[in-house]
Every structure is written in structure tokens, then in C-alpha cells.
Design a protein around this motif. Sequence first.
Motif, PDB file in Angstrom:
ATOM      1  N   UNK A 589       0.730  -1.248   0.006  1.00 16.30           N
ATOM      2  CA  UNK A 589      -0.060   0.098  -0.048  1.00 16.30           C
ATOM      3  C   UNK A 589       0.716   1.259  -0.027  1.00 16.30           C
ATOM      4  N   UNK A 590       2.252   1.152   0.620  1.00 15.36           N
ATOM      5  CA  UNK A 590       2.772   2.409   0.491  1.00 15.36           C
ATOM      6  C   UNK A 590       3.947   2.485  -0.667  1.00 15.36           C
ATOM      7  N   UNK A 591       3.674   1.402  -1.642  1.00 12.52           N
ATOM      8  CA  UNK A 591       4.563   1.495  -2.767  1.00 12.52           C
ATOM      9  C   UNK A 591       6.188   1.154  -2.351  1.00 12.52           C
ATOM     10  N   UNK A 592       6.280   0.558  -1.137  1.00 17.62           N
ATOM     11  CA  UNK A 592       7.374   0.261  -0.721  1.00 17.62           C
ATOM     12  C   UNK A 592       7.398  -1.493  -0.244  1.00 17.62           C
ATOM     13  N   UNK A 593       8.641  -2.052  -0.345  1.00 12.54           N
ATOM     14  CA  UNK A 593       8.716  -3.531   0.010  1.00 12.54           C
ATOM     15  C   UNK A 593       8.254  -3.892   1.244  1.00 12.54           C
ATOM     16  N   UNK A 594       7.334  -4.789   1.520  1.00 18.27           N
ATOM     17  CA  UNK A 594       7.017  -5.168   2.931  1.00 18.27           C
ATOM     18  C   UNK A 594       6.773  -6.522   2.970  1.00 18.27           C
ATOM     19  N   UNK A 595       6.887  -7.020   4.197  1.00 14.47           N
ATOM     20  CA  UNK A 595       6.559  -8.573   4.185  1.00 14.47           C
ATOM     21  C   UNK A 595       5.199  -9.071   4.004  1.00 14.47           C
ATOM     22  N   UNK A 596       4.668  -9.874   3.009  1.00  9.27           N
ATOM     23  CA  UNK A 596       3.192 -10.049   2.844  1.00  9.27           C
ATOM     24  C   UNK A 596       3.198 -11.425   3.156  1.00  9.27           C
ATOM     25  N   UNK A 597       2.164 -11.951   4.022  1.00  5.16           N
ATOM     26  CA  UNK A 597       2.106 -13.413   4.545  1.00  5.16           C
ATOM     27  C   UNK A 597       1.854 -14.249   3.338  1.00  5.16           C
ATOM     28  N   UNK A 598       2.633 -15.118   3.161  1.00  2.00           N
ATOM     29  CA  UNK A 598       2.343 -16.241   2.100  1.00  2.00           C
ATOM     30  C   UNK A 598       2.973 -15.791   0.717  1.00  2.00           C
ATOM     31  N   UNK A 599       3.496 -14.497   0.620  1.00  2.60           N
ATOM     32  CA  UNK A 599       3.934 -14.279  -0.588  1.00  2.60           C
ATOM     33  C   UNK A 599       5.451 -13.918  -0.494  1.00  2.60           C
ATOM     34  N   UNK A 600       5.872 -13.020   0.266  1.00  7.44           N
ATOM     35  CA  UNK A 600       7.333 -12.380   0.208  1.00  7.44           C
ATOM     36  C   UNK A 600       7.747 -11.909   1.600  1.00  7.44           C
ATOM     37  N   UNK A 601       9.056 -12.434   1.733  1.00 10.80           N
ATOM     38  CA  UNK A 601       9.739 -11.766   3.055  1.00 10.80           C
ATOM     39  C   UNK A 601      11.024 -11.240   2.642  1.00 10.80           C
ATOM     40  N   UNK A 602      11.798 -10.394   2.908  1.00 11.12           N
ATOM     41  CA  UNK A 602      13.054 -10.237   2.762  1.00 11.12           C
ATOM     42  C   UNK A 602      13.929 -10.553   4.123  1.00 11.12           C
ATOM     43  N   UNK A 603      14.656 -11.509   3.772  1.00 11.91           N
ATOM     44  CA  UNK A 603      15.170 -12.439   5.156  1.00 11.91           C
ATOM     45  C   UNK A 603      16.782 -12.167   5.197  1.00 11.91           C
ATOM     46  N   UNK A 604      16.916 -11.959   6.591  1.00  8.98           N
ATOM     47  CA  UNK A 604      18.324 -11.438   6.966  1.00  8.98           C
ATOM     48  C   UNK A 604      19.273 -13.004   7.019  1.00  8.98           C
TER      49      UNK A 604
END
Length: 668
Positions: A589-604
Amino acid sequence: MEHIGEIEKRLWSVADHLRANSNFASNEYFMPVMGLIFLRHAYSRFLRVQDDIKATLPSRGGVTRPLTKEDFSQRGSIFLKPEAQFDHLVAVPDGGDRAGAIITAMESIEQDYESLAGALPKAEYQELGDDDIGQLLRTFNDPALEKADGDVFGKIYEYFLTQFADQKAHDGGEFFTPVSIVQTIVNVIEPDHGKIIDPACGSGGMFVQSAHFIEKMKANPNERVTFYGMEKNPTTIRLAKMNLAVHGLDGDIRKAISYYEDPHDMVGKADFVMANPPFNVDEIDAEKIKNDPRLEFGLPGVNKGGKVSNGNYIWMSFFHSYLSPTGRSGVVMSSQASSAGTGEAKVREALIKTGDVDVMVAIRGNFFYTRQVPCELWFFDKGKPGHLKDKVLMIDARNIYRKVTRKIFDFTPEQQQNITAIVWLYRGQTERFLGLVESYLEAAYTQMQVCDFSVLIKAIDSVIAARKNDELDALAETIEGDIDLLAEKTKAAKAEHWDGAARDNAGLKDSATAFEPLADQAKALAKEIDHLYKLATRVHEQEVQDGTKPAEGKKRLNELDAARHEVTEHLKMARYFHTQAEWLQTRFPDARLCDVEGLVKLVSRDELKANDWSLTPGRYVGVAQEEEDEEFEFEEALRDIHIEIDGLNTEAIALAETIKKNFEELIV
């Protein structure tokens, strides 16, 4: 070109008669068939550029110099001598030596193009009957293709590769990677310059899609990139060379077993690596490769027989080693590899610690024609910015797909773009993300505007006037009122929320919100129109049974059907494009990457370490909420059932009357 899908299917059905009506198996006739497609496409491309070339040729004393090979090469086309031109082959009469004429044509091309020497099918045509060859020649001389523009035959070539892969015509179909998978890889790594290598190149699909990507930039692929391929099977190499040539491309494809050979000496030199290698190979000789410079992380594990236990990480090591200091790679790999243990886990840990593992994408099963298993796309980027070096973008795309057949799935172009848009946000390319959302909303408004309701209304009125049916009359009145209302609301929404509206995130969200009720109304209207057509068809069929069919009844129905199809397609596409914009906006919604359950996550890296260095996206992103099947409409299904039951009841009454009459005649 319009209706290319229908043309592809028609050409295939005719070409496939060899399998149905001869002793040839698919692996025996696919090369001569592909050879004829190659000749036909080369001729189509030749004709398309010939006049342009002639217009630029210098002349002396009124005499223009002859055409040369170089003239055509500069325009991504093959020069064809008269004996290699397709119309010459089609003109060979029954009883003539068609096989000999085709062989002569192939030899002529090979003489002019060293890269094709020995690659084109020749002797295979001597095994086919003259009548069979004649029918194939006529098939690929289809009048519908005479004025074909763009890369029509290139698409047909890819379609035939797909069909032959489905038949397991060669090496279990492993020579062909589905286009939507390749395009997804291309979209993420963006191979637009330098050296591109595919160490398991099959029929060259990675190269072709890379070229299409560059062509969309209005650039010449042969000027921007150099293709390098390796393939162990001689027949597949021939396919690859033909595939490149049929698209007007050059490439250096070598026969090699990539586990043991590096004929291009590409370590550290490739700007891009793309591949779909064989999965889970377990017969690689460890002794032969133990000192290979491409194995910077060591062997992943050796069994008692001196063989590498599983070759997946041999491939991954090779791909990483080929990359230049700023190189990117995108490869298809078995889903087992991302969480494999023991020696493979150690290699994976070493790969992750380089900071070059960039993106992982999980894809559900049934995307391949000969494999039903799921797979994953691995992306490396040696030029990754410092703030992302210890992170990996995990995308679980297993719930993103389109059903092509009961057994085969793929991505729509928009689904591919949506996956790519997530990567754009990861790379901080917000403007590209917003540009995609804008393009979807622009398409949605455009589809609504181009609806020509006047033809549909005329067709409805014609059908209604020809018969008396209260339900039809009421439905037609409702539809015409809804059309006026939708047109009025679309005009108002466009003026207030689209024309001149800001194209930033807030402006686009406002535009999408304004369009949402229009999308719902478009869906409802499309259902009403379809329902009216079905009801009108039912009424017509009943009139035929009763013998009261009005004049020209079927013709009016056909006109209604054509108008219905035209309008509802625009309505459905308007809603479809709005849905694509909504898919992106609701998840980001903010046109920025965020974690989306079941779709995407940026992992350290710490999280990767805590999970045994696993690179399986599903292990991190969680489980997506189950979405409703929007294709199933309960109310529409009930309406269809009502129409069908009504028709069956009427037929039952008529049948009962017939039985009664026949029985009475028997007992008289």
C-alpha cells in the motif's frame, strides 16, 4: 497478427498428421517439421526486409548492385538464394523431387552461414513421402501468414517446440523451458548487455527471450549482447542454432558436457548466466572435477562409487563462478536443492556468505511439459548494493498461476510483471512499480472507453423484435439501462479521478478506488449480457422445435453472439486490469517493499543461519490466506441451470406427446 493461437493450432494439427498417418514417431519427424518452419520463417523475414534494402542500394549508370548476405545480416535476416526461397519449394510439382529441393535449399543456407553448417535437417527429408512433404509445404504456406508482421513465425517456432516437448519428442522434452518461466528470469536479471552464457542451453530459449527483452528497448540484440551456449546433445544443438537463426540472432553454441568442460573459458567473464540444467544428476565423476576452478566452494558430496551424490550444487557453483564482478544469474533448480543437507548444505552456506544470493522464487508444479514437480528460481547478483548483501528476497509464487490445460500451468504476462514489481521494490525502484500500476489503470479505463455498445444494443433489439418473450424483454430493458448508467459513470470517474490526476502513489490509489465500482458493474453487466444470449438461444431452439422459428432467427443470434463477445471481452479486460493494479496496491500500500504473509519476505543472514541456511521461500513467508475462486459465480450457475432445466422440461413435454401419439397409433 490476429488469431495467431488459432493459426498455430491449425498448422500443428496438419503437421502432426505424420504421426497419426505414418510410421514415424514424434522423435523421427520433429526435426524435418522444424526445418520447414525455419525455411518458411526465413523466407517471410527475407521478403519483409528485401524492399527496404533495395531502396537503399547504390546504383551506377542505372544499374543497381545485387543483394548480398551482408545487406540482410545488418537487418537480422537471412539471405536466401532463389533455390532456398519457400515459394520455389512450394512450386515443385507432384512427382517432382521435393526432398531433393529442400536439401538443396538447406545446403545453400549452410554455405552462406558458417554457424549453421551441419545444423539444418537434410537427409531426414528422404525418409518422408513426397505427398507428406507436399502437404507440409502447403501447410506452412498458409495464406493467413502471407502478410504476417512482427515475429509471427518466431512465435510459431516456439509453439511447435512446446508441442514436441509435450510429446516427449526428444530427451523427454528437456530441450524446452516454458516461455513464462524464461521470461520471469529475464525480467528479474534484465540481460541487456555483454556476454550471456547458458551452460545447458537446450533449444536456446533463454537467448531468444533475452533478445525479445532487448528488442522491447528498441535496440538490436546482436549489437548489445553475445550469446554463448553449451549442450551435450547434437540434435538439440541443431535445434538451438535454428532457433537463434529463425529469430535473426547469432550465437556461439558448443558441444560439451558442462560438468567436465568449459569450452568458452567463461569463469569470471559472464555478465549474465541463465540456465535450466538437469535436476538431481548423481553420476558425475568426482575425480574428473575435483580440481575444477569453477568449484570454488568444493564438492557437495561424493558417494562410495566416486560419484557426486547430487549435481545440483555443482551447477550452482558453476553459475556463480561464471559471473563477472557485476554479473547476474537466473536459473531453474529442483525445489529439493534449497533445503538439501550434508555436503550440499555446506556449499549453500558458502554461497550465501558471499552475499551474492539475491532472490529466490518458489513455483508450483505442472509448469513444465514433462515434469510435474515444483521448482525454484535462483538469482545471484555479484553487483548487489552493500545494504542488501546480507539479505535474500524470498518470494513464494506457488499460488500465482494460470491453468493452460488440466495438466499444464503458466504465468500470465501480468503475473510475470507483478512478480518482477516485487523485485523492483526490493531494489528501491519505486517509480517502476508505480509505472506498472499506472499502466494497469490506464488499460482498465481504456477498455471501458472502447466498448461499442451501439452494435450490441442493435443486435439485442433485433432479436427481441423478432419474438415475444416477457423474460427476454425485461432483461433487454435492464441491460440497456445498465449500459447507459455504466457509460455515464465511467465518463465521470475518468474526468474526476484519472484525467489530470497525480500519478504518485496517493493519486493512483484514488484512481483505483474510483474505478472499483465500475469494475463491479462491468462484471455484472457482462453476466447479464451472457445470460440474455443463453436465454435467447434457448427460446430460438424451442421455436425450432415448435416449428414457429422466425425468419432469419439464427442469423440474428449469430450477430448477437458476435456483438456480445466483443463487448464482454472489453468489460472483462477492464475489470482484469483493475484487479492487477489492486493486487499490487493491497499488498504494497505504501509502494514500498514489506513482508506479505504467504508471498514475500526479506530475510536476513541471521535468520537464514537459524534455519540451517535454507533458501526455501515457503519456510520464511508463511502461509497465504485461501482466496476465493472468482471464476466461479454461484448466481450465474443457478441461472444457467434454470435455463437448462426449463429447456429440458419443454423437451420432456414434447417427447411425452410424441410417445403418446406413437402409442395411440400402435393400438388403433
